[in-house]
Design a protein around this motif. Structure first.
Motif, PDB file in Angstrom:
ATOM      1  N   LEU A  27       0.813  -1.223   0.000  1.00 28.34           N
ATOM      2  CA  LEU A  27       0.000   0.000   0.000  1.00 28.34           C
ATOM      3  C   LEU A  27       0.845   1.270   0.000  1.00 28.34           C
ATOM      4  O   LEU A  27       0.294   2.371  -0.014  1.00 28.34           O
ATOM      5  CB  LEU A  27      -0.938   0.016   1.217  1.00 28.34           C
ATOM      6  N   GLN A  28       2.157   1.106   0.045  1.00 31.81           N
ATOM      7  CA  GLN A  28       3.094   2.233   0.084  1.00 31.81           C
ATOM      8  C   GLN A  28       2.792   3.162   1.266  1.00 31.81           C
ATOM      9  O   GLN A  28       2.701   4.374   1.134  1.00 31.81           O
ATOM     10  CB  GLN A  28       3.102   2.990  -1.241  1.00 31.81           C
ATOM     11  N   LEU A  29       2.647   2.533   2.429  1.00 33.29           N
ATOM     12  CA  LEU A  29       2.431   3.241   3.685  1.00 33.29           C
ATOM     13  C   LEU A  29       3.596   2.937   4.616  1.00 33.29           C
ATOM     14  O   LEU A  29       4.289   1.946   4.452  1.00 33.29           O
ATOM     15  CB  LEU A  29       1.121   2.798   4.352  1.00 33.29           C
ATOM     16  N   SER A  30       3.781   3.765   5.612  1.00 34.06           N
ATOM     17  CA  SER A  30       4.782   3.494   6.644  1.00 34.06           C
ATOM     18  C   SER A  30       4.282   2.355   7.522  1.00 34.06           C
ATOM     19  O   SER A  30       3.076   2.184   7.715  1.00 34.06           O
ATOM     20  CB  SER A  30       5.012   4.727   7.512  1.00 34.06           C
ATOM     21  N   PHE A  31       5.212   1.592   8.068  1.00 37.03           N
ATOM     22  CA  PHE A  31       4.870   0.527   9.009  1.00 37.03           C
ATOM     23  C   PHE A  31       5.449   0.864  10.372  1.00 37.03           C
ATOM     24  O   PHE A  31       6.593   1.305  10.477  1.00 37.03           O
ATOM     25  CB  PHE A  31       5.430  -0.827   8.553  1.00 37.03           C
ATOM     26  N   PHE A  32       4.663   0.635  11.415  1.00 33.86           N
ATOM     27  CA  PHE A  32       5.121   0.825  12.783  1.00 33.86           C
ATOM     28  C   PHE A  32       4.733  -0.395  13.612  1.00 33.86           C
ATOM     29  O   PHE A  32       3.635  -0.921  13.471  1.00 33.86           O
ATOM     30  CB  PHE A  32       4.496   2.075  13.419  1.00 33.86           C
ATOM     31  N   ASP A  33       5.634  -0.807  14.470  1.00 33.06           N
ATOM     32  CA  ASP A  33       5.376  -1.860  15.444  1.00 33.06           C
ATOM     33  C   ASP A  33       5.296  -1.150  16.796  1.00 33.06           C
ATOM     34  O   ASP A  33       6.261  -0.504  17.222  1.00 33.06           O
ATOM     35  CB  ASP A  33       6.528  -2.872  15.420  1.00 33.06           C
ATOM     36  N   LEU A  34       4.162  -1.223  17.451  1.00 30.23           N
ATOM     37  CA  LEU A  34       3.953  -0.475  18.691  1.00 30.23           C
ATOM     38  C   LEU A  34       4.992  -0.826  19.746  1.00 30.23           C
ATOM     39  O   LEU A  34       5.462   0.058  20.466  1.00 30.23           O
ATOM     40  CB  LEU A  34       2.535  -0.697  19.231  1.00 30.23           C
ATOM     41  N   ASP A  35       5.386  -2.097  19.831  1.00 37.84           N
ATOM     42  CA  ASP A  35       6.405  -2.475  20.803  1.00 37.84           C
ATOM     43  C   ASP A  35       7.733  -1.769  20.523  1.00 37.84           C
ATOM     44  O   ASP A  35       8.418  -1.336  21.452  1.00 37.84           O
ATOM     45  CB  ASP A  35       6.606  -3.989  20.831  1.00 37.84           C
ATOM     46  N   GLN A  36       8.093  -1.612  19.260  1.00 32.03           N
ATOM     47  CA  GLN A  36       9.327  -0.896  18.915  1.00 32.03           C
ATOM     48  C   GLN A  36       9.220   0.581  19.263  1.00 32.03           C
ATOM     49  O   GLN A  36      10.182   1.180  19.731  1.00 32.03           O
ATOM     50  CB  GLN A  36       9.663  -1.076  17.438  1.00 32.03           C
ATOM     51  N   VAL A  37       8.043   1.154  19.052  1.00 27.83           N
ATOM     52  CA  VAL A  37       7.819   2.563  19.415  1.00 27.83           C
ATOM     53  C   VAL A  37       8.000   2.730  20.920  1.00 27.83           C
ATOM     54  O   VAL A  37       8.670   3.666  21.378  1.00 27.83           O
ATOM     55  CB  VAL A  37       6.409   3.033  18.968  1.00 27.83           C
ATOM     56  N   ILE A  38       7.443   1.807  21.700  1.00 26.05           N
ATOM     57  CA  ILE A  38       7.571   1.857  23.159  1.00 26.05           C
ATOM     58  C   ILE A  38       9.037   1.730  23.564  1.00 26.05           C
ATOM     59  O   ILE A  38       9.524   2.489  24.414  1.00 26.05           O
ATOM     60  CB  ILE A  38       6.728   0.740  23.825  1.00 26.05           C
ATOM     61  N   GLU A  40      11.722   2.462  21.869  1.00 21.35           N
ATOM     62  CA  GLU A  40      12.452   3.686  21.514  1.00 21.35           C
ATOM     63  C   GLU A  40      12.170   4.796  22.516  1.00 21.35           C
ATOM     64  O   GLU A  40      13.082   5.495  22.951  1.00 21.35           O
ATOM     65  CB  GLU A  40      12.086   4.130  20.096  1.00 21.35           C
ATOM     66  N   GLU A  41      10.908   4.959  22.885  1.00 21.34           N
ATOM     67  CA  GLU A  41      10.542   6.023  23.822  1.00 21.34           C
ATOM     68  C   GLU A  41      11.057   5.746  25.232  1.00 21.34           C
ATOM     69  O   GLU A  41      11.443   6.666  25.940  1.00 21.34           O
ATOM     70  CB  GLU A  41       9.023   6.232  23.816  1.00 21.34           C
ATOM     71  N   ALA A  42      11.068   4.473  25.645  1.00 13.64           N
ATOM     72  CA  ALA A  42      11.494   4.117  27.005  1.00 13.64           C
ATOM     73  C   ALA A  42      13.004   3.928  27.108  1.00 13.64           C
ATOM     74  O   ALA A  42      13.557   3.925  28.207  1.00 13.64           O
ATOM     75  CB  ALA A  42      10.785   2.840  27.462  1.00 13.64           C
ATOM     76  N   GLY A  43      13.663   3.729  25.971  1.00 11.69           N
ATOM     77  CA  GLY A  43      15.102   3.510  25.993  1.00 11.69           C
ATOM     78  C   GLY A  43      15.501   2.157  26.551  1.00 11.69           C
ATOM     79  O   GLY A  43      16.621   1.984  27.042  1.00 11.69           O
ATOM     80  N   ARG A  44      14.605   1.186  26.485  1.00  9.34           N
ATOM     81  CA  ARG A  44      14.887  -0.177  26.947  1.00  9.34           C
ATOM     82  C   ARG A  44      13.945  -1.154  26.256  1.00  9.34           C
ATOM     83  O   ARG A  44      12.932  -0.753  25.709  1.00  9.34           O
ATOM     84  CB  ARG A  44      14.804  -0.286  28.460  1.00  9.34           C
ATOM     85  N   SER A  45      14.291  -2.426  26.309  1.00  9.67           N
ATOM     86  CA  SER A  45      13.490  -3.448  25.639  1.00  9.67           C
ATOM     87  C   SER A  45      12.215  -3.753  26.430  1.00  9.67           C
ATOM     88  O   SER A  45      12.124  -3.454  27.625  1.00  9.67           O
ATOM     89  CB  SER A  45      14.311  -4.727  25.475  1.00  9.67           C
ATOM     90  N   ILE A  46      11.262  -4.382  25.750  1.00  7.32           N
ATOM     91  CA  ILE A  46      10.014  -4.773  26.418  1.00  7.32           C
ATOM     92  C   ILE A  46      10.298  -5.702  27.601  1.00  7.32           C
ATOM     93  O   ILE A  46       9.784  -5.458  28.703  1.00  7.32           O
ATOM     94  CB  ILE A  46       9.023  -5.427  25.417  1.00  7.32           C
ATOM     95  N   PRO A  47      11.137  -6.751  27.431  1.00  7.65           N
ATOM     96  CA  PRO A  47      11.433  -7.589  28.607  1.00  7.65           C
ATOM     97  C   PRO A  47      12.055  -6.797  29.759  1.00  7.65           C
ATOM     98  O   PRO A  47      11.729  -7.044  30.931  1.00  7.65           O
ATOM     99  CB  PRO A  47      12.417  -8.627  28.063  1.00  7.65           C
ATOM    100  N   GLU A  48      12.908  -5.827  29.459  1.00  5.09           N
ATOM    101  CA  GLU A  48      13.509  -4.992  30.513  1.00  5.09           C
ATOM    102  C   GLU A  48      12.448  -4.143  31.197  1.00  5.09           C
ATOM    103  O   GLU A  48      12.471  -3.979  32.423  1.00  5.09           O
ATOM    104  CB  GLU A  48      14.594  -4.093  29.926  1.00  5.09           C
ATOM    105  N   ILE A  49      11.508  -3.604  30.419  1.00  3.46           N
ATOM    106  CA  ILE A  49      10.435  -2.791  31.011  1.00  3.46           C
ATOM    107  C   ILE A  49       9.612  -3.649  31.962  1.00  3.46           C
ATOM    108  O   ILE A  49       9.332  -3.244  33.092  1.00  3.46           O
ATOM    109  CB  ILE A  49       9.540  -2.164  29.916  1.00  3.46           C
ATOM    110  N   PHE A  50       9.222  -4.852  31.517  1.00  9.08           N
ATOM    111  CA  PHE A  50       8.447  -5.758  32.382  1.00  9.08           C
ATOM    112  C   PHE A  50       9.227  -6.080  33.649  1.00  9.08           C
ATOM    113  O   PHE A  50       8.678  -6.040  34.751  1.00  9.08           O
ATOM    114  CB  PHE A  50       8.103  -7.052  31.636  1.00  9.08           C
ATOM    115  N   GLU A  51      10.502  -6.418  33.493  1.00  7.44           N
ATOM    116  CA  GLU A  51      11.320  -6.835  34.631  1.00  7.44           C
ATOM    117  C   GLU A  51      11.591  -5.688  35.602  1.00  7.44           C
ATOM    118  O   GLU A  51      11.483  -5.845  36.820  1.00  7.44           O
ATOM    119  CB  GLU A  51      12.650  -7.411  34.126  1.00  7.44           C
TER     120      GLU A  51
END
Length: 174
Positions: A27-38, A40-51
């Motif tokens: 579709l020639q649109l941008s793709f975003f993965d919400l976990d990657q956005v989180i 980037e904003e948090a400066g840590r991985s999802i497992p690190e955020i949970f832990e």
């Protein structure tokens, strides 16, 4: 609703990111993965955020990132995290912002995908049988939220199914 925003919801390992990238490309649109956005904003991985911060803080970070994405004016394809639609009023906001699609492959198919991933904190340290039991439990809890999506696909191998749904939706609004 913005027809140029396609938001994919479903269980972890249902193929949201993989399929989302393919649909965005076609579709020639941008793709975003919400976990990657989180991350980037948090400066840590999802497992690190949970832990380090716990699930409650993760859900707050997820809510802010989702809200920010849904309120951007441009079109995109967004793969949400598996739990994102199930907290706060996220599913209602998703539906108001764009075209939502519930990817719903068989749980056994998801189990195979999860066995190849080390980045799933909810399934860490579980054997196959325990993972399937946990998947069934989580699916039962989340399905009522996922089913609120505009469309449901249980055969996600076919990108053309999503493109046909987008075309159908655009025809309905004319």
């Amino acid at each position: 609703m913005n027809k140029e925003k396609i938001i994919l919801v479903g269980m972890p390992g249902s193929g949201k990111s993989t399929l989302g990238k393919a649909v965005a490309e076609v579709l020639q649109l941008s793709f975003f993965d919400l976990d990657q956005v989180i991350e980037e904003e948090a400066g840590r991985s999802i497992p690190e955020i949970f832990e380090e911060l716990g699930e409650e803080e993760f859900r707050m970070l997820e809510r802010r990132a989702l809200s920010k994405m849904l309120n951007t004016p441009h079109g995109y394809v967004l793969a949400t995290g598996g739990g994102a639609p199930c907290f706060f009023d996220n599913m209602e906001e998703i539906n108001a912002a764009g075209l939502s699609i519930f990817l719903d492959p068989p749980l056994e198919q998801i189990l195979i995908r999860l066995s190849h991933s080390q980045n799933r904190p909810m399934f860490a340290g579980l054997d196959s049988e325990a993972r399937l039991a946990k998947l069934r439990m989580i699916y039962g809890q989340r399905q009522p939220f996922y089913r609120r999506a505009h469309f449901r696909l249980n055969n996600i191998a076919v990108v053309s199914d999503i493109l046909a749904l987008v075309d159908k939706r655009e025809g309905d609004d004319e």
